[in-house]
Scaffold this active site. Structure first.
Site, PDB file in Angstrom:
ATOM      1  CB  SER A  66      -0.929  -0.011   1.214  1.00 36.83           C
ATOM      2  OG  SER A  66      -1.642   1.206   1.334  1.00 36.83           O
ATOM      3  CD  GLN A  74      -3.036  10.796   8.465  1.00 32.84           C
ATOM      4  OE1 GLN A  74      -2.713  11.498   9.405  1.00 32.84           O
ATOM      5  NE2 GLN A  74      -3.774  11.239   7.466  1.00 32.84           N
ATOM      6  CD  GLU A  94       8.834  -0.517  16.441  1.00 29.72           C
ATOM      7  OE1 GLU A  94       9.458  -1.592  16.302  1.00 29.72           O
ATOM      8  OE2 GLU A  94       8.655   0.032  17.548  1.00 29.72           O
TER       9      GLU A  94
END
Length: 296
Positions: A66, A74, A94
């Site tokens: 993705s 973000q 993380e």
């Protein structure tokens, strides 16, 4: 201010302030963040105190695909590395950082915050709670950490995390179960519903193995626990023991109530001054009569 003082008073910046930061990790359609900056991925390091130790490799590969197509929408939340000013330490995000490495991205958007070690740990715990793949025991342990280490109440957590207080309370009760049963929940052998049903059992571990071996439903597990409790309560030894330990006044009161209600009444005093009154009925007709009496 020292980390110990921050921990004692709850949270230096307030739980709501940290939750606002974590809102930056929301869905892709979230509005752009003004104070984001791009940082080379090699200058970003993981937090060694991150509570979450396991990251599903398959899920990371999906996220990496993705990120290759859409990029990192973000930003990560980071702080200056405590030992190296040229580096940044991850506060939240993380998983995206790991996936970005798989996707061979060269830089990542970040939000730089000034946070103490105590606040960093708290953010990491809250971020983990917000993850969808957390099992019930992990979620309960995270709640317990926030309450024990930072002094948050169930009500405060419920409000900040948009969860019901009963949800938090029910999960915390799971931590009273034996470690083996908690492991069964972590491994997916038992659901949280099964585990909740076993909390009141006299021998929860033995029943848990029975539930797993016979693939019992939650309702069947509840019935099993109920039958075991009734068998224990109704055993001749249990009855004899209860009767022998009661004083004459208690036995007389039981007899008076039984005579008035025309049903068996048992009174058990607790060690804290409270206790329970148990009324036994023979059939649904007697139960209906009892309800009418209590309704008056």
């Amino acid at each position: 201010m020292s980390d110990s003082k921050l921990a004692k008073r709850g949270l230096g910046r307030g739980l709501s302030a940290l939750m606002a930061d974590l809102d930056l990790d929301g869905p892709a359609e979230a509005k752009p963040v003004k104070d984001r900056t791009m940082v080379p991925i090699e200058q970003i390091t993981a937090n060694p105190d991150q509570p979450r130790r396991h990251f599903d490799n398959g899920a990371l590969l999906e996220l990496a695909d993705s990120l290759r197509q859409r990029g990192v929408l973000q930003p990560l939340i980071v702080r200056k590395h405590p030992q190296d000013d040229s580096l940044f330490q991850i506060v939240a995000g993380e998983r995206r950082w790991r996936a970005a490495q798989m996707a061979q991205l060269h830089e990542l958007p970040v939000i730089i915050r000034e946070l103490s070690d105590t606040e960093v740990l708290e953010v990491a715990i809250i971020e983990n709670i917000q993850r969808a793949d957390l099992n019930a025991i992990e979620e309960a342990a995270s709640f317990r950490q926030l309450m024990d280490r930072f002094g948050h109440t169930q009500e405060k957590l419920a409000e900040a995390l948009n969860k019901s207080r009963s949800h938090i309370a029910n999960l915390l009760r799971l931590l009273s179960l034996p470690d083996q049963i908690q492991d069964y929940v972590k491994d997916g052998k038992l659901t949280a519903g099964h585990a909740r049903a076993l909390i009141t059992a006299d021998n929860p571990l033995a029943l848990a193995r029975r539930v797993i071996d016979n693939t019992l439903s939650v309702r069947e597990t509840e019935d099993l626990v109920r039958k075991q409790g009734k068998a224990t309560t109704d055993s001749p030894n249990a009855k004899a023991s209860r009767k022998a330990n009661k004083d004459a006044d208690t036995r007389a009161l039981e007899a008076d109530l039984s005579a008035q209600l025309k049903m068996s009444v048992t009174i058990d005093h607790g060690s804290n001054g409270g206790g329970t009154v148990t009324i036994g009925y023979r059939d649904l007709e007697e139960l209906d009569r009892l309800c009418q009496l209590l309704g008056r």
